[in-house]
Each structure stands twice: as structure tokens, then as C-alpha cells.
Design an enzyme around this catalytic site. Structure first.
Site, PDB file in Angstrom:
ATOM      1  N   ARG A   1       0.895  -1.081   0.303  1.00  0.00           N
ATOM      2  CA  ARG A   1      -0.584   0.444  -0.680  1.00  0.00           C
ATOM      3  C   ARG A   1       0.675   1.589  -0.041  1.00  0.00           C
ATOM      4  NH1 ARG A   1      -3.825  -2.728  -1.515  1.00  0.00           N
ATOM      5  NH2 ARG A   1      -5.573  -2.621  -0.891  1.00  0.00           N
TER       6      ARG A   1
ATOM      7  N   HIS B   1      -1.445   1.285 -10.209  1.00  0.00           N
ATOM      8  CA  HIS B   1      -2.096  -0.222  -8.825  1.00  0.00           C
ATOM      9  C   HIS B   1      -3.637  -1.257 -10.493  1.00  0.00           C
ATOM     10  CE1 HIS B   1      -4.376  -0.355  -4.172  1.00  0.00           C
ATOM     11  NE2 HIS B   1      -3.914  -1.709  -5.423  1.00  0.00           N
TER      12      HIS B   1
ATOM     13  N   GLU C   1      -4.036   7.456  -4.497  1.00  0.00           N
ATOM     14  CA  GLU C   1      -4.533   7.235  -5.903  1.00  0.00           C
ATOM     15  C   GLU C   1      -5.992   7.802  -5.993  1.00  0.00           C
ATOM     16  OE1 GLU C   1      -4.135   2.676  -5.881  1.00  0.00           O
ATOM     17  OE2 GLU C   1      -2.001   2.928  -4.738  1.00  0.00           O
TER      18      GLU C   1
HETATM   19  N1  LIG Z   1      -1.262  -3.253  -5.533  1.00  0.00           N
HETATM   20  C1  LIG Z   1      -1.594  -4.668  -5.201  1.00  0.00           C
HETATM   21  O1  LIG Z   1      -2.678  -4.801  -6.516  1.00  0.00           O
HETATM   22  C2  LIG Z   1      -2.413  -5.589  -4.516  1.00  0.00           C
HETATM   23  C3  LIG Z   1      -1.625  -5.150  -3.293  1.00  0.00           C
HETATM   24  N2  LIG Z   1      -2.008  -5.902  -1.723  1.00  0.00           N
HETATM   25  C4  LIG Z   1      -1.693  -5.704  -0.749  1.00  0.00           C
HETATM   26  O2  LIG Z   1      -0.865  -6.602  -0.470  1.00  0.00           O
HETATM   27  C5  LIG Z   1      -1.200  -7.038   0.826  1.00  0.00           C
HETATM   28  C6  LIG Z   1      -0.208  -8.232   1.015  1.00  0.00           C
HETATM   29  O3  LIG Z   1      -1.308  -9.341   1.128  1.00  0.00           O
HETATM   30  P1  LIG Z   1      -1.384 -10.499   1.137  1.00  0.00           P
HETATM   31  O4  LIG Z   1       0.134 -11.424   1.156  1.00  0.00           O
HETATM   32  O5  LIG Z   1      -2.354 -11.493   0.880  1.00  0.00           O
HETATM   33  O6  LIG Z   1      -1.543 -10.704   3.119  1.00  0.00           O
HETATM   34  P2  LIG Z   1      -0.968 -11.479   4.244  1.00  0.00           P
HETATM   35  O7  LIG Z   1      -1.906 -10.946   5.150  1.00  0.00           O
HETATM   36  O8  LIG Z   1      -0.809 -13.163   3.422  1.00  0.00           O
HETATM   37  O9  LIG Z   1       0.544 -11.086   3.969  1.00  0.00           O
HETATM   38  C7  LIG Z   1       0.514  -9.779   4.930  1.00  0.00           C
HETATM   39  C8  LIG Z   1       1.929 -10.334   5.404  1.00  0.00           C
HETATM   40  O10 LIG Z   1       2.857  -8.912   6.772  1.00  0.00           O
HETATM   41  C9  LIG Z   1       2.430  -9.632   7.409  1.00  0.00           C
HETATM   42  N3  LIG Z   1       2.907  -8.086   8.554  1.00  0.00           N
HETATM   43  C10 LIG Z   1       1.775  -7.508   8.491  1.00  0.00           C
HETATM   44  N4  LIG Z   1       2.082  -6.190   9.705  1.00  0.00           N
HETATM   45  C11 LIG Z   1       3.210  -6.208   9.705  1.00  0.00           C
HETATM   46  C12 LIG Z   1       4.508  -5.499  10.847  1.00  0.00           C
HETATM   47  N5  LIG Z   1       3.787  -4.492  11.235  1.00  0.00           N
HETATM   48  N6  LIG Z   1       5.916  -6.036  10.363  1.00  0.00           N
HETATM   49  C13 LIG Z   1       5.824  -6.965   9.347  1.00  0.00           C
HETATM   50  N7  LIG Z   1       5.145  -7.877   9.493  1.00  0.00           N
HETATM   51  C14 LIG Z   1       3.722  -7.769   9.006  1.00  0.00           C
HETATM   52  C15 LIG Z   1       1.599 -10.237   7.779  1.00  0.00           C
HETATM   53  O11 LIG Z   1       1.900 -10.925   8.400  1.00  0.00           O
HETATM   54  P3  LIG Z   1       0.514 -11.153   9.860  1.00  0.00           P
HETATM   55  O12 LIG Z   1       0.195 -12.640   9.213  1.00  0.00           O
HETATM   56  O13 LIG Z   1       0.674 -11.546  11.457  1.00  0.00           O
HETATM   57  O14 LIG Z   1      -0.457 -10.238   9.754  1.00  0.00           O
HETATM   58  C16 LIG Z   1       1.587 -11.742   7.052  1.00  0.00           C
HETATM   59  O15 LIG Z   1       3.077 -12.185   6.478  1.00  0.00           O
HETATM   60  C17 LIG Z   1      -1.938  -6.470   0.783  1.00  0.00           C
HETATM   61  O16 LIG Z   1      -2.746  -6.032   2.639  1.00  0.00           O
HETATM   62  C18 LIG Z   1      -2.577  -5.366   0.422  1.00  0.00           C
HETATM   63  O17 LIG Z   1      -2.499  -3.884   0.892  1.00  0.00           O
HETATM   64  C19 LIG Z   1      -2.488  -7.240  -2.702  1.00  0.00           C
HETATM   65  C20 LIG Z   1      -3.388  -7.762  -3.849  1.00  0.00           C
HETATM   66  C21 LIG Z   1      -2.967  -6.886  -4.839  1.00  0.00           C
HETATM   67  O1  LIG Z   2      -4.728  -3.271  -3.829  1.00  0.00           O
HETATM   68  C1  LIG Z   2      -4.926  -4.712  -4.364  1.00  0.00           C
HETATM   69  C2  LIG Z   2      -6.145  -5.560  -3.266  1.00  0.00           C
HETATM   70  O2  LIG Z   2      -6.842  -6.961  -3.236  1.00  0.00           O
HETATM   71  O3  LIG Z   2      -5.465  -5.908  -2.136  1.00  0.00           O
END
Ligand SMILES: NC(=O)C1=CN([C@@H]2O[C@H](COP(=O)(O)OP(=O)(O)OC[C@H]3O[C@@H](n4cnc5c(N)ncnc54)[C@H](OP(=O)(O)O)[C@@H]3O)[C@@H](O)[C@H]2O)C=CC1
Ligand SMILES: O=CC(=O)O
Length: 324
Positions: free
Chosen positions: A237, A285, A266
């Protein structure tokens, strides 16, 4: 009588029909300042809400006395006031997993295009400057065998590690709230603290959600710890990275480049310096924006809402504590 729901996204016909089998659908193509009053009025009777984009904050929820479930067509849910929803027993659903592989592909596209300067060099050739074989002023950096640092080893982080390790022979290091045994065993990934990740990575890839803890996690101090040859990739994000600090670091060539799919605000303004810096690839995005994946996300969100309002929720719920 069927329950009313608000749809604030255009859906494929078959998915709209699936919703209409269960609900009276009050459609809004998307949320805008122009249709906000109509949207708030419709919310008075809505039991469900499905769409993506827009801020669903307390002021919106206060206009929704009948609301029971919200289904976002995204995995990220930072634009929703989940705390208020949970206090009011409103179920919050999202679409993890269906988009994971596609977003990891987008990260690789950003890594390759920034390191190899794909956009810049293609524009150079298109502008008629290709008169002979290119000189070192257009050379880029290798990707294979370089160290990738993944910030957030969740679903997308893991899919990225797979590509980097298996496809590009890249050593993988990562930071998260806790070690991820699957990343360690499948991709020989090494868990480390943020400072180590910043200092050792050739590619720092942000795959974190936006939370109070991650807001501006990458700012002046962290950018200063990166190698001058390193590239920052952000598909998590926008506000996780302090954009003003990043622009400064890029202009002063304190890091090599940046590949960005998300921004603090955005759509990114057309006059943003990020669009003018040659060492930046800025995408609108599009992390999950393929025909297949966007369809699958919409289908998942439709099924999520139907389950939340008519069945028993077992997956894709952000606040399972509200399920009775
Ligand atoms: N650009 C785009 O179009 C897209 C963007 N995204 C973004 O990608 C993000 C990740 O997606 P996804 O992989 O499915 O989500 P997940 O929840 O699977 O992965 C996020 C990881 O980050 C960790 N995390 C959270 N907070 C912290 C912190 N403060 N310090 C270190 N690690 C942390 C989480 O740990 P824990 O499990 O302990 O919370 C988790 O392991 C989404 O939240 C979204 O914002 C997603 C899809 C599309
Ligand atoms: O940014 C996209 C999402 O699925 O989150």
C-alpha cells in the site's frame, strides 16, 4: 422479500445474476462524491455491501443501521473501519488467495522492468534514437542471483519468494512479525530484522498491509540504509512508504530506482515527480489486474456475500469473532 444489498462496482453479467438470485441489488457503478448522498440513502435499508474502492468509515457505517455483511473485491481492507464493524457485529469478507499468483507476477514485472530499465529504453528506441548498438549509458542491472528482501512474508510474499528462488536463483531474506517455516524450508529463505534486510537486499519488496504499525515504515532513515545500487518495489500500500522521502532518495540517486504499483494518494497526480524520474516505473495499481484474476476476485466476493448473509462463513472473513 429478498434482502437489499448495495453493489458499488460493475460486475460481469453472470455474477450480477448470481447476486440477484438472492438479493434485491441496488447498483452504483462506483462511489463518487456526486453519488454519495444517494449511496448513503440506499444504505439505510441495505443488509449487504459489495464493491471495491472508497472509504467505508464510521460516518458511512452510521448511515447503515441494517448492515450485516460487507464484501470487498480485494484482499486489502485498510479502507474499512473494521473495528466499528466488529463492534456492531457486521461481518467483513475479503478475497485472499485468488489474486496471490497474479500479484507476485506483477512484482516480478516491476523488478525486471526497473533493473533492466525496460520502459525507459523502449521509449528511447520508440523516439527514433536507436541508430546502432546501445552503449553502457543504457545498460541496466542483473536480477538473477541478486538478493531479494521481502517485507511481509504472507501469501504474496511467499509466491514472490518462489519465483525469485526457483526462477532467478536469488537468495531470499525477509522480515515479518514472525518467521515463516514454509519460506525457510521451500525457498531457503532467511528471516532477519528490518535493518539487515535493508542493508543486504538488492531488491527491497514491500508486500505489507497498511496498518498503524506499517504506515511510513519506509522513510528517510530506512532508505538511507539501502545500498545505492538497490531498488525499492512497493506493491503493498502506498502509505507504507513515505513518498516524499522516496522522491528525495531517488533524485539524489541514493538508491538505484523504484518500481511502484501503489501510492500515498491514488490516482497518482499526473504532475507527480514520480512520473518524471527515469529511474521509476509507476503503475496504476494493477497488481491483480488480469481478466482471469479480476473475474475470480469478483466471483469470490459475490460468494462471500451470499455465504455471509445466507449461510455459514468458514473462510475469507477478516473479523471471525463476529460470527455466531
Ligand atoms: N498492488 C496490488 O494490486 C495489491 C496489493 N495488495 C496488498 O498486499 C498486501 C499483502 O497481501 P497478502 O500477501 O495476501 O497478505 P498476507 O496477510 O498474507 O501477508 C501480509 C504479511 O505481512 C505481515 N505483516 C503485517 N504487519 C506487519 C508488520 N508490522 N511488520 C512485519 N510484517 C507484518 C503479516 O503478518 P501477520 O500474518 O502476522 O499479520 C503477513 O505475513 C495486502 O494487504 C494489500 O495491501 C494485495 C493485492 C493486490
Ligand atoms: O490492492 C488490491 C487488493 O486486492 O488489496
Amino acid at each position: 422479500m429478498k434482502p437489499s444489498i448495495i453493489l458499488y462496482k460493475i460486475l460481469p453479467d453472470d455474477l450480477l445474476a448470481r447476486l440477484e438470485q438472492h438479493f434485491t441489488v441496488l447498483p452504483f457503478n462506483r462511489l463518487t462524491s456526486e453519488n454519495r448522498q444517494d449511496f448513503l440513502l440506499a444504505l439505510k435499508q441495505a443488509q449487504g455491501l459489495i464493491g471495491s474502492g472508497g472509504q467505508i468509515d464510521k460516518s458511512v457505517l452510521d448511515c447503515a443501521p441494517a448492515l450485516k455483511a460487507v464484501s470487498t473485491i480485494s484482499v486489502g481492507y485498510d479502507n474499512f473501519d473494521v473495528q466499528t464493524m466488529t463492534e456492531r457485529g457486521i461481518i467483513m469478507m475479503h478475497t485472499p488467495t485468488v489474486l496471490t499468483e497474479t500479484v507476485a507476477d506483477t512484482v516480478m514485472a516491476l523488478i525486471l522492468s526497473t533493473a533492466r530499465r525496460v520502459v525507459e529504453v523502449a521509449e528511447w528506441a520508440k523516439s527514433g534514437q536507436w541508430k546502432g548498438s546501445v552503449g553502457s549509458e543504457l545498460f541496466g542491472l542483473d536480477v538473477h542471483h541478486k538478493t531479494i528482501g521481502i517485507l511481509g512474508m504472507g501469501r504474496i510474499g511467499l509466491a514472490l519468494a518462489q519465483r525469485a528462488h526457483g526462477g532467478f536463483n536469488m537468495p531470499v531474506i525477509y522480515n515479518d512479525r514472525q518467521p515463516n517455516p514454509e519460506a525457510n524450508s521451500r525457498f531457503n529463505a532467511r528471516f532477519c530484522d528490518l535493518d539487515t534486510l535493508l542493508a543486504e537486499s538488492d531488491f527491497v519488496c514491500v508486500s505489507l498491509p497498511l496498518t498503524e504499525q506499517t504506515h511510513h515504515l519506509i522513510s528517510d532513515e530506512q532508505l538511507a540504509k539501502m545500498k545505492p545500487s538497490a531498488i525499492l518495489i512497493n506493491t503493498g500500500r502506498g502509505p507504507v512508504v513515505d513518498e516524499a522521502a522516496l522522491i528525495k532518495a531517488l533524485k539524489q540517486k541514493r538508491i538505484y530506482g523504484a518500481g511502484l504499483d501503489v501510492f500515498e494518494k491514488e490516482p497518482l497526480s499526473a504532475d507527480s515527480e514520480l512520473f518524471r524520474l527515469p529511474n521509476v516505473v509507476a503503475l496504476p495499481h494493477i497488481g491483480s489486474a488480469t481478466h482471469e484474476t479480476r473475474y475470480n476476485m469478483a466471483a469470490c466476493a459475490v460468494d462471500n456475500l451470499i455465504t455471509a448473509l445466507t449461510g455459514k462463513v468458514t473462510v475469507n472473513c477478516v473479523n471471525p469473532q463476529v460470527i455466531k
